[in-house]
Enzyme design. Structure first.
Site, short mmCIF file in Angstrom:
data_model
loop_
_atom_site.label_atom_id
_atom_site.label_comp_id
_atom_site.label_asym_id
_atom_site.label_seq_id
_atom_site.Cartn_x
_atom_site.Cartn_y
_atom_site.Cartn_z
N ASP A 24 0.45 -4.97 3.63
CA ASP A 24 1.75 -4.36 3.92
C ASP A 24 1.63 -2.85 3.83
OD1 ASP A 24 4.71 -4.18 4.11
OD2 ASP A 24 4.49 -3.47 2.04
N TYR A 63 4.61 5.87 4.88
CA TYR A 63 3.91 6.00 3.61
C TYR A 63 2.88 7.12 3.74
CZ TYR A 63 5.74 1.33 2.36
OH TYR A 63 6.53 0.25 2.08
N THR A 88 0.81 -1.23 0.00
CA THR A 88 0.00 0.00 0.00
C THR A 88 0.84 1.28 0.00
OG1 THR A 88 -0.20 -0.02 2.41
CG2 THR A 88 -1.92 -1.18 1.16
N TRP A 89 2.05 1.22 -0.51
CA TRP A 89 2.89 2.41 -0.57
C TRP A 89 2.18 3.53 -1.34
CZ3 TRP A 89 8.10 2.72 -3.69
CH2 TRP A 89 8.73 3.95 -3.45
#
Length: 120
Positions: free
Chosen positions: A52, A57, A20-21
């Site tokens: 993740d 982020y 999920t960056w």
């Protein structure tokens, strides 16, 4: 999707994780929260239950989006978040985990990792 035991721990994760960056939006162009939420939810519905994310982020934005997408199924997903390399002193790790707990709207994190690399 069948979960696998992580090492010798009791934690079980899916062999494919949802990263999920991009949901953090920082350093990315054209990312809309609604699209991120729908994508994370679609991954869950396809059987990917290990998500993740990281505290850095989007300064926690990704974690907040994960919570928005999955809070109603929290008992069926595993959150894997990361503490950034510059936050590795004991009190910094604890503070980072507290922020992640708040961002993820949960009272536990399944997996906390050390994040090294680029400065987000």
């Amino acid at each position: 999707m069948q979960k696998r035991r992580l090492g010798t721990s009791e934690v079980k994760i899916t062999p494919i994780l949802m990263g999920t960056w991009q949901a953090g939006k920082k350093m990315w162009v054209g990312i809309e929260d609604v699209d991120s939420i729908q994508t994370i939810r679609a991954a869950f519905e396809a059987g990917i239950t290990t998500i993740d994310t990281a505290e850095v982020y989007g300064d926690g934005h990704s974690e907040r989006i994960v919570a928005e997408a999955l809070s109603d199924v929290r008992d069926r997903v595993e959150y894997a978040t990361k503490v950034f390399a510059s936050h590795l002193k004991y009190n910094q790790v604890m503070e980072a985990c507290d922020r992640s707990l708040q961002n993820l709207k949960t009272d536990y994190i399944d997996l906390v990792l050390h994040k090294c690399g680029m400065n987000y």
